[in-house]
Design an enzyme around this catalytic site. Structure first.
Site, mmCIF file in Angstrom:
data_model
loop_
_atom_site.group_PDB
_atom_site.id
_atom_site.type_symbol
_atom_site.label_atom_id
_atom_site.label_comp_id
_atom_site.label_asym_id
_atom_site.label_seq_id
_atom_site.Cartn_x
_atom_site.Cartn_y
_atom_site.Cartn_z
ATOM 1 N N SER A 234 28.864 25.521 40.157
ATOM 2 C CA SER A 234 27.686 26.246 40.634
ATOM 3 C C SER A 234 27.880 27.750 40.789
ATOM 4 O O SER A 234 26.909 28.478 41.006
ATOM 5 C CB SER A 234 27.204 25.657 41.967
ATOM 6 N N LYS A 279 22.542 26.773 50.846
ATOM 7 C CA LYS A 279 23.174 28.010 50.388
ATOM 8 C C LYS A 279 22.387 29.239 50.823
ATOM 9 O O LYS A 279 22.970 30.306 51.067
ATOM 10 C CB LYS A 279 23.353 27.970 48.868
#
Length: 340
Positions: A234, A279
């Protein structure tokens, strides 16, 4: 209640709590992790310093016990995932970690390739073989190969990519045999396996493994990345931007703290990831000014739209920017003014 009975009851309660905390449920809990500056992790020889920073963002993932399960149930930014959604069936901790680290290797290689090409710098790859990422139960490789094994040769042929391996096997018939030379740890081993039809696709044969290329980038100037403690793909977009910034003159951060996430394909396309809202929380906690989120070509439930929901909920001042390609990020950075 006598003092002796009270102490005994207290001790029993402590023992029960301690023991139950080690009883794991078939779930994983994920929660906001951190936003980590990439400049200490990525080093391009002779690279420019930056006044701002690019940051990767993480989520913390762990197996759920009864207490973490209940906490996650009552928390907006903690999520529960069934074990089968995170790990393959019968996959050990070691095998899971191997798969995550090799996914990170693939992410790094794509990031290096894209960044060097965008900067007009030479980049090529030395191919070493293919890594086994997963072994399918009921197929010939099950019980013979393990995640992390490096296949060096097939039928005395040395391939330069997993595609070549798949193409070679795909030309054969069910019942044909192939001989593998592979490396496990410091030792070379061999295995002869009979090909078999896949249960979900009777038109294809194989031995039941998923593969990842083992290749080392060759660049000028050299680049090194210390990612031993980071798994998964990611961080691809943010790696690309950090490498590009060090390769080129000037500072494209322009003094901003820029967080983000997204996978990186070799053509520069940015792909979606899991845990985007967590996040956002992690980046906001670190004081990021900007967050790059995968746009997924504007689909209704894209990472970008999920990020906007979380950003509004936590009342962050971060600018959430939709990104489909690395060029989108570079164009955005080119237009912003230097932070005062």
């Amino acid at each position: 209640m006598s003092r002796k009975i009270y102490i005994r009851s207290l001790l029993i309660a402590v023992v029960l709590i301690t023991v139950s905390s080690f009883y794991y449920l078939p779930y994983y809990v994920s929660k906001p992790g951190m936003a980590k500056e990439l400049e200490p992790i990525v080093n391009v020889d002779g690279g420019d310093d930056a006044s701002g920073s690019f940051m990767l963002t993480t989520v913390r993932m762990g197996r759920a016990n009864i207490y973490s399960y209940l906490i996650a149930k009552g928390s907006k930014y903690q999520e529960l995932y069934p074990e089968a959604a995170i790990r393959n069936e019968d996959e050990t901790d070691e095998e899971y970690n191997v798969r995550q680290l090799h996914m990170m290797d693939g992410s790094k290689n794509s990031s290096i390739k894209v960044a060097y090409e965008k900067a007009g710098k030479p980049v090529s790859f030395e191919y070493r073989g293919v890594y086994v990422l997963d072994v399918l139960e009921g197929m010939p490789a099950y019980g013979k190969l393990k995640p992390g094994d490096e296949i060096i040769k097939v039928d005395d042929l040395q391939f330069q990519s997993s595609k070549q391996f798949i193409d070679h096997v795909g030309k054969k018939q069910a019942g044909d045999k192939i001989t593998l030379l592979y490396k496990r740890g410091p030792k070379n081993k061999t295995a002869t396996l009979k090909l078999k039809h896949f249960n979900d696709d009777k038109t294809k044969v194989g031995i039941g493994i998923s593969l990842d290329d083992d290749k080392r980038p060759i660049t000028n100037p050299e680049v090194s990345m210390d990612t031993d403690q980071i798994g998964g793909p990611s961080a691809g977009l943010m790696f690309t931007l950090e490498i590009y910034n060090q390769l080129t003159e000037g500072d494209i951060t322009k003094g901003y703290q820029i967080a983000g996430t997204g996978t990186m394909s070799e053509d520069g396309t940015v792909g979606p990831i899991g845990g985007i809202q967590q996040k956002i929380v992690a980046a906001d906690n670190t004081g990021a000014d900007v967050f790059f989120a995968p746009n997924e070509k504007g689909i209704a439930e894209s990472n970008y739209r999920e990020a906007l929901i979380a950003a509004k909920d936590i009342k962050t001042n971060m600018k959430i920017v939709p990104i489909d390609t690395v060029d989108d990020a570079l164009k955005y950075l080119d237009k912003i003014t230097i932070k005062k």
